[in-house]
Design an enzyme around this catalytic site. Structure first.
Site, PDB file in Angstrom:
ATOM      1  N   TYR A 147      42.009 109.016  23.906  1.00 31.14           N
ATOM      2  CA  TYR A 147      42.303 110.419  23.565  1.00 31.14           C
ATOM      3  C   TYR A 147      41.029 111.262  23.586  1.00 31.14           C
ATOM      4  O   TYR A 147      40.998 112.387  24.059  1.00 31.14           O
ATOM      5  CB  TYR A 147      42.983 110.459  22.189  1.00 31.14           C
ATOM      6  CG  TYR A 147      43.118 111.837  21.611  1.00 31.14           C
ATOM      7  CD1 TYR A 147      42.444 112.194  20.454  1.00 31.14           C
ATOM      8  CD2 TYR A 147      43.903 112.795  22.243  1.00 31.14           C
ATOM      9  CE1 TYR A 147      42.553 113.467  19.931  1.00 31.14           C
ATOM     10  CE2 TYR A 147      44.022 114.069  21.723  1.00 31.14           C
ATOM     11  CZ  TYR A 147      43.339 114.404  20.567  1.00 31.14           C
ATOM     12  OH  TYR A 147      43.430 115.666  20.058  1.00 31.14           O
ATOM     13  N   GLN A 155      55.060 122.050  18.263  1.00 34.50           N
ATOM     14  CA  GLN A 155      54.119 121.809  19.354  1.00 34.50           C
ATOM     15  C   GLN A 155      54.793 120.908  20.389  1.00 34.50           C
ATOM     16  O   GLN A 155      55.255 119.809  20.060  1.00 34.50           O
ATOM     17  CB  GLN A 155      52.855 121.119  18.821  1.00 34.50           C
ATOM     18  CG  GLN A 155      51.795 120.875  19.865  1.00 34.50           C
ATOM     19  CD  GLN A 155      50.693 119.976  19.345  1.00 34.50           C
ATOM     20  OE1 GLN A 155      50.920 118.760  19.184  1.00 34.50           O
ATOM     21  NE2 GLN A 155      49.531 120.546  19.068  1.00 34.50           N
ATOM     22  N   LYS A 165      54.406 118.661  23.595  1.00 30.56           N
ATOM     23  CA  LYS A 165      53.407 117.991  24.417  1.00 30.56           C
ATOM     24  C   LYS A 165      53.780 118.179  25.888  1.00 30.56           C
ATOM     25  O   LYS A 165      54.938 117.982  26.286  1.00 30.56           O
ATOM     26  CB  LYS A 165      53.355 116.497  24.087  1.00 30.56           C
ATOM     27  CG  LYS A 165      52.824 116.181  22.686  1.00 30.56           C
ATOM     28  CD  LYS A 165      51.434 116.702  22.502  1.00 30.56           C
ATOM     29  CE  LYS A 165      50.860 116.288  21.158  1.00 30.56           C
ATOM     30  NZ  LYS A 165      49.539 116.901  20.921  1.00 30.56           N
ATOM     31  N   ASP A 175      50.921 121.951  24.158  1.00 27.47           N
ATOM     32  CA  ASP A 175      49.640 121.264  24.053  1.00 27.47           C
ATOM     33  C   ASP A 175      49.508 120.252  25.188  1.00 27.47           C
ATOM     34  O   ASP A 175      50.265 119.291  25.267  1.00 27.47           O
ATOM     35  CB  ASP A 175      49.545 120.530  22.703  1.00 27.47           C
ATOM     36  CG  ASP A 175      48.166 119.920  22.483  1.00 27.47           C
ATOM     37  OD1 ASP A 175      47.956 119.306  21.427  1.00 27.47           O
ATOM     38  OD2 ASP A 175      47.294 120.081  23.365  1.00 27.47           O
ATOM     39  N   GLU A 213      47.587 125.188  24.368  1.00 26.91           N
ATOM     40  CA  GLU A 213      46.510 124.472  23.664  1.00 26.91           C
ATOM     41  C   GLU A 213      45.824 123.480  24.593  1.00 26.91           C
ATOM     42  O   GLU A 213      46.481 122.687  25.266  1.00 26.91           O
ATOM     43  CB  GLU A 213      47.085 123.746  22.453  1.00 26.91           C
ATOM     44  CG  GLU A 213      46.066 123.031  21.610  1.00 26.91           C
ATOM     45  CD  GLU A 213      46.641 122.505  20.295  1.00 26.91           C
ATOM     46  OE1 GLU A 213      47.408 123.244  19.640  1.00 26.91           O
ATOM     47  OE2 GLU A 213      46.349 121.360  19.943  1.00 26.91           O
ATOM     48  N   ASP A 237      41.171 122.847  21.470  1.00 25.23           N
ATOM     49  CA  ASP A 237      41.295 121.708  20.535  1.00 25.23           C
ATOM     50  C   ASP A 237      40.176 120.711  20.860  1.00 25.23           C
ATOM     51  O   ASP A 237      39.076 120.840  20.352  1.00 25.23           O
ATOM     52  CB  ASP A 237      42.698 121.079  20.666  1.00 25.23           C
ATOM     53  CG  ASP A 237      42.952 119.961  19.649  1.00 25.23           C
ATOM     54  OD1 ASP A 237      44.120 119.701  19.342  1.00 25.23           O
ATOM     55  OD2 ASP A 237      41.979 119.353  19.152  1.00 25.23           O
ATOM     56  N   LYS A 282      40.194 119.327  14.197  1.00 27.21           N
ATOM     57  CA  LYS A 282      40.321 117.979  13.636  1.00 27.21           C
ATOM     58  C   LYS A 282      39.060 117.656  12.837  1.00 27.21           C
ATOM     59  O   LYS A 282      37.949 117.741  13.357  1.00 27.21           O
ATOM     60  CB  LYS A 282      40.567 116.975  14.744  1.00 27.21           C
ATOM     61  CG  LYS A 282      41.916 117.217  15.432  1.00 27.21           C
ATOM     62  CD  LYS A 282      42.236 116.172  16.454  1.00 27.21           C
ATOM     63  CE  LYS A 282      43.628 116.364  17.013  1.00 27.21           C
ATOM     64  NZ  LYS A 282      43.789 117.615  17.773  1.00 27.21           N
ATOM     65  N   TRP A 291      48.759 119.271  10.279  1.00 30.79           N
ATOM     66  CA  TRP A 291      49.556 118.179  10.858  1.00 30.79           C
ATOM     67  C   TRP A 291      49.134 116.883  10.191  1.00 30.79           C
ATOM     68  O   TRP A 291      47.939 116.612  10.031  1.00 30.79           O
ATOM     69  CB  TRP A 291      49.312 118.081  12.366  1.00 30.79           C
ATOM     70  CG  TRP A 291      50.179 117.053  13.036  1.00 30.79           C
ATOM     71  CD1 TRP A 291      51.435 117.231  13.551  1.00 30.79           C
ATOM     72  CD2 TRP A 291      49.859 115.659  13.233  1.00 30.79           C
ATOM     73  NE1 TRP A 291      51.910 116.051  14.072  1.00 30.79           N
ATOM     74  CE2 TRP A 291      50.973 115.079  13.876  1.00 30.79           C
ATOM     75  CE3 TRP A 291      48.758 114.858  12.936  1.00 30.79           C
ATOM     76  CZ2 TRP A 291      51.011 113.720  14.233  1.00 30.79           C
ATOM     77  CZ3 TRP A 291      48.789 113.515  13.290  1.00 30.79           C
ATOM     78  CH2 TRP A 291      49.909 112.962  13.928  1.00 30.79           C
TER      79      TRP A 291
HETATM   80  C1  0XW Z   1      49.302 116.869  17.237  1.00 30.27           C
HETATM   81  N1  0XW Z   1      48.064 116.235  16.927  1.00 30.27           N
HETATM   82  C2  0XW Z   1      47.381 116.758  15.766  1.00 30.27           C
HETATM   83  C3  0XW Z   1      48.401 114.821  16.700  1.00 30.27           C
HETATM   84  C4  0XW Z   1      47.840 114.057  17.832  1.00 30.27           C
HETATM   85  O1  0XW Z   1      46.689 113.440  17.366  1.00 30.27           O
HETATM   86  C5  0XW Z   1      47.450 115.032  18.859  1.00 30.27           C
HETATM   87  C6  0XW Z   1      47.076 116.208  18.060  1.00 30.27           C
HETATM   88  C7  0XW Z   1      46.957 117.466  18.868  1.00 30.27           C
HETATM   89  O2  0XW Z   1      47.382 118.524  18.493  1.00 30.27           O
HETATM   90  O3  0XW Z   1      46.329 117.368  19.910  1.00 30.27           O
HETATM   91 MG    MG Z   2      46.027 119.538  20.172  1.00 26.49          MG
END
Ligand code: 0XW
Ligand code: MG
Length: 367
Positions: A57, A163, A165, A194, A219, A242, A266, A321
């Site tokens: 990741y 969100q 993916k 994202d 994102e 991000d 994060k 999250w």
């Molecule tokens: C949604 N999240 C916070 C969980 C996964 O780790 C990926 C991440 C993101 O937003 O990229």
């Molecule tokens: Mg993200």
């Protein structure tokens, strides 16, 4: 004055439950987390955690975290646990980079600080402005119909932000998912697409042009900051940075270059809570929304995200999250951090959780 007496490093496989978690570049079925317990001469203990999202990741991986922590720990024995700035400087002198590993120490120091001063972590961070923080739900890459079903389910549960993916497939599939999701989206529910670094700049432009009538945030569309910067003025959608927001410097650069309309932040990526305080305040100063989250992890990381998120101005907090939706069990069953549309801010001292370490595997003890 209290001193750091021991640093314990643990390994634990978080039991992933429910549907496997799929993003553009990774598909997770289990997660290897690293936990840190700092014991002071007074007997007070502080907990930290770092759980890279597998090995692909970001430039971070579980065994790398434990190796870095095993190298760093001996440098910290005997130091004053209140001096997180001094300790962070000492860690930088002992090991270049590895912010994700150092973050576990930083989080444990803030937990200790709260316990030593007799206050909660959010009190230490400036005070919680809410007693529940808004969360958001991340929907794995899936078919348009399946994503639409989850959008309806989760907005029905009160999630204010969803969100989706995208990436890792033909861009036409992502366009179809976005369009279908907006067919069922309730007004007022924020939608974020994202890509987790996976789109080419061409496909990001295709996606934005094909969905110019849909109000979503895009994102981390591309892998590098420079690719994202090249999209400036060529999209119809705001951009959240991000994975490229790797520290205070990149947050400032993304704002200065007018590339980031907001951030997916994060805590472990930027080295811990100490740096997140600065990022929170910079985002407030420049009116940039941000999430407060981490790649993965259990209650320790979740508590850190919730406490920090509770101190962010509500109009700028995009959501906290936590991985609880995908994990079986909690570290502290009496004070779990439970996922949901809104998450209660813990009220105990420090992180407000007392982890049961009996399930964890001892990796090293440094004293
Ligand atoms: C949604 N999240 C916070 C969980 C996964 O780790 C990926 C991440 C993101 O937003 O990229
Ligand atoms: Mg993200």
């Amino acid at each position: 004055m209290d001193r750091i007496k021991e640093i314990h490093i643990y390994q634990y496989d978080l039991p992933v439950v429910g549907p496997s978690y799929r993003m553009a570049l990774s598909h997770l079925t289990k997660l290897d987390t690293t936990l840190v317990k700092i014991v002071c001469e007074s007997g007070v203990t502080g907990f930290g955690e770092v759980c890279p999202l597998g090995d692909t990741y970001q430039p971070a991986h579980p065994s790398g975290a434990r190796a870095a922590l095993q190298l760093l720990a001996p440098h910290l024995i005997g130091m004053n646990p209140l001096h997180s700035q001094t300790i962070n400087s000492k860690m930088d002198l002992a090991l270049s980079g590895h912010a994700y590993a150092k973050a576990a120490i930083d989080i444990a120091l803030w937990d200790l600080k709260g316990k030593i001063f007799g206050v909660s972590l959010s009190d230490l961070l400036g005070g919680a402005v809410v007693d529940h923080v808004p969360s958001y739900y991340a929907i794995s890459t899936d078919t348009p119909d399946n994503v639409a079903k989850i959008v309806q389910e989760k907005q029905g549960q009160g999630y204010p932000r969803l969100q989706l993916k995208v990436g890792g497939r033909d861009i036409e599939e992502d366009i179809a998912v976005a369009r279908k999701a907006f067919e069922v989206r309730k007004p007022g529910v924020k939608i974020v697409l994202d890509a987790n670094r996976s789109l080419s700049s061409r496909d990001a432009i295709f996606l934005s042009n094909a969905c110019r009538d849909l109000n979503f945030t895009l994102e981390q569309p591309c892998n590098t900051y420079e690719e994202i910067k090249s999209l400036k003025g060529r999209l119809n959608h705001p951009i959240f940075v991000d994975e490229s927001a790797t520290g205070i410097d990149m947050v400032c650069r993304s704002i200065h270059d007018d590339v980031a309309n907001g951030f997916g932040m994060k805590i472990t990526r930027v080295g811990g809570l100490s740096n997140m305080i600065a990022i929170r305040d910079i985002c407030r100063g420049f009116n940039r929304p941000m999430t407060c989250e981490d790649s993965w992890g259990g209650d320790i990381i979740a508590a850190a995200c919730v406490h920090m998120g509770a101190t962010i101005a509500p109009k700028l907090l995009e959501g906290v999250w936590v991985a609880d939706n995908y994990i079986d069990g909690n570290y502290d069953e009496e004070n779990p951090i439970s996922a949901g549309s809104h998450i209660k801010v813990p009220t105990g001292l420090g992180l407000g959780i007392n982890p049961d370490t009996s399930k964890w595997t001892a990796f090293a003890c440094i004293d």
